[in-house]
Design an enzyme around this catalytic site. Structure first.
Site, PDB file in Angstrom:
ATOM      1  N   TYR A 172       9.007   7.986  -4.950  1.00 56.86           N
ATOM      2  CA  TYR A 172       9.858   6.880  -5.380  1.00 56.86           C
ATOM      3  C   TYR A 172      11.042   6.716  -4.416  1.00 56.86           C
ATOM      4  O   TYR A 172      11.135   7.402  -3.407  1.00 56.86           O
ATOM      5  CB  TYR A 172      10.289   7.081  -6.835  1.00 56.86           C
ATOM      6  CG  TYR A 172       9.105   7.054  -7.781  1.00 56.86           C
ATOM      7  CD1 TYR A 172       8.222   5.967  -7.783  1.00 56.86           C
ATOM      8  CD2 TYR A 172       8.836   8.111  -8.644  1.00 56.86           C
ATOM      9  CE1 TYR A 172       7.107   5.939  -8.618  1.00 56.86           C
ATOM     10  CE2 TYR A 172       7.722   8.093  -9.477  1.00 56.86           C
ATOM     11  CZ  TYR A 172       6.868   7.001  -9.462  1.00 56.86           C
ATOM     12  OH  TYR A 172       5.766   6.978 -10.279  1.00 56.86           O
ATOM     13  N   ARG A 224      15.081  16.073  -8.925  1.00 54.43           N
ATOM     14  CA  ARG A 224      13.671  16.440  -8.790  1.00 54.43           C
ATOM     15  C   ARG A 224      13.150  15.997  -7.422  1.00 54.43           C
ATOM     16  O   ARG A 224      13.479  14.905  -6.953  1.00 54.43           O
ATOM     17  CB  ARG A 224      12.843  15.785  -9.900  1.00 54.43           C
ATOM     18  CG  ARG A 224      11.433  16.374 -10.007  1.00 54.43           C
ATOM     19  CD  ARG A 224      10.704  15.853 -11.224  1.00 54.43           C
ATOM     20  NE  ARG A 224       9.546  16.692 -11.526  1.00 54.43           N
ATOM     21  CZ  ARG A 224       8.351  16.209 -11.846  1.00 54.43           C
ATOM     22  NH1 ARG A 224       8.140  14.908 -11.899  1.00 54.43           N
ATOM     23  NH2 ARG A 224       7.361  17.018 -12.126  1.00 54.43           N
TER      24      ARG A 224
END
Length: 367
Positions: A172, A224
């Site tokens: 992402y 993350r």
């Protein structure tokens, strides 16, 4: 070595009652506009109560960051009431609620975005079937996006969450800025490793400053990341160790590695003596907590991860059996549900979106 039923206290003071966290997973259960549904609240609530924390699936911080239908939204104050109900549903019996926030970048399409072209660091399509060429973000848009991550954090605080997790994994947008595949810029936001890290650095600083300015107590911030890419050029494990080292110096509470196997070895010939998780844990060297992950099915799997991490994110096993942890702690692992039938979906609050996620991850355990 820690054990799964031992408490964990993060730098900002938040304490988990045990070392088990629910991993962030796609649900596709929100309304079309990103508002939380009661089904979603019930799904998360069912898996809370016994474990230390729940990390939600990703919530997008601005409208062009939406990655898929049924995704949580956190880009407007209108989402706060629903998010507050979600946080309250998770926080029963002392379980902590962490909202994962992100921008999908090029990992979406114009249909999901209702005709808007996806954006990324550069106008380079992802290496996947049907991927659209994104529009490269202008510098002023990047600055505005950083502010939107900060605003999303303030909304998470207002909704009563105990923390946010920045989703810099799974290709992402945060990862897209760090990757030499998706970031071909030659300005202040790309080029060298240091410049490709800049967007991540400024997002982390904006989010942690929102927490500090709010004066909220015991609200944590995690990050993350995925340790490697297979594209050429792409993120190599040496780049990730640089990323981990830089992030460990920042005002974060934890790092969360994204892996499908806990013992996964790097493809780099220079890092094959140990698992990637072990290398990361050694690089962190106690500066903040590491959340490990990787196909945890029984307590022994979780305990093994705790030899190289400080907490364990459990995903699919909690979807199949919301009572996974009490069964582990009470010596009833033989009773843990290992498979899922369509007939059990209503009982377990498993929607079609979650079923679709499970089909892609473990089709051999579905019936």
């Amino acid at each position: 070595m820690s054990t799964i039923d031992e408490k964990l206290t993060f730098k900002r003071g938040l304490t988990l009652k045990n070392r088990i966290m629910m991993a962030p997973m796609t649900t596709k259960m929100s309304f079309y506009d990103g508002v939380v549904t009661q089904d979603e609240i019930d799904y998360y609530s069912m898996r809370a109560g016994e474990i230390g924390a729940v990390i939600t699936g990703a919530a997008n911080v601005q409208t062009d960051g939406k990655g898929w239908e049924g995704e949580l939204g956190v880009y407007d104050d209108k989402f706060i009431p629903g998010l507050a109900k979600l946080a309250a549903g998770i926080k029963k019996n002392g379980t902590k609620a962490i909202l994962q926030i992100f921008h999908g970048g090029r990992m979406t399409n114009s249909q999901v975005l209702r005709g808007t072209q996806p954006v990324s660091a550069s106008a380079i399509a992802a290496e996947r079937p049907g991927a659209e060429i994104p529009r490269a973000l202008e510098s002023e848009e990047i600055v505005a996006l950083i502010s939107n991550f900060k605003a999303a954090t303030k909304r998470a605080i207002a909704a009563g969450f105990d923390g946010v997790e920045l989703h810099g994994a799974n290709t992402y947008l945060l990862q897209q800025f760090f990757s030499p595949h998706s970031n071909r810029r030659d300005d202040e936001w790309g080029g060298s490793l240091e410049k490709r890290f800049r967007f991540i650095k400024e997002v982390v600083e904006a989010v942690t400053s929102a927490v500090d300015e709010s004066e909220v107590e015991n609200f944590i911030v995690g990050y993350r990341f995925s340790p490697e890419e297979y594209e050429t050029p792409g993120i190599r494990f040496e780049d990730t160790l640089y990323l981990v080292d830089r992030l460990a110096e920042m005002n974060l509470d934890y790092l969360h590695i994204s892996l499908n196997q806990a013992d996964k070895i790097s493809v780099s010939e220079d890092y094959q003596e140990k698992s990637m998780m072990t290398y990361v844990y050694e690089k962190i060297d106690g500066r903040l907590s590491l959340i490990g992950v990787g196909d945890v099915r029984v307590g022994e799997d979780a305990e093994a991860i705790l030899t190289q991490a400080d907490a364990v994110a459990v995903g699919k096993s909690l979807l199949l059996d919301p009572n996974w942890l009490p069964k582990v702690l009470n010596g009833q692992e033989n009773l843990i549900r290992q498979e899922l039938s369509r007939f059990d979906c209503e009982e377990l609050k498993i929607s079609n979106g979650v079923w679709g996620f499970l089909e892609s991850m473990m089709p051999d355990r579905l019936y």
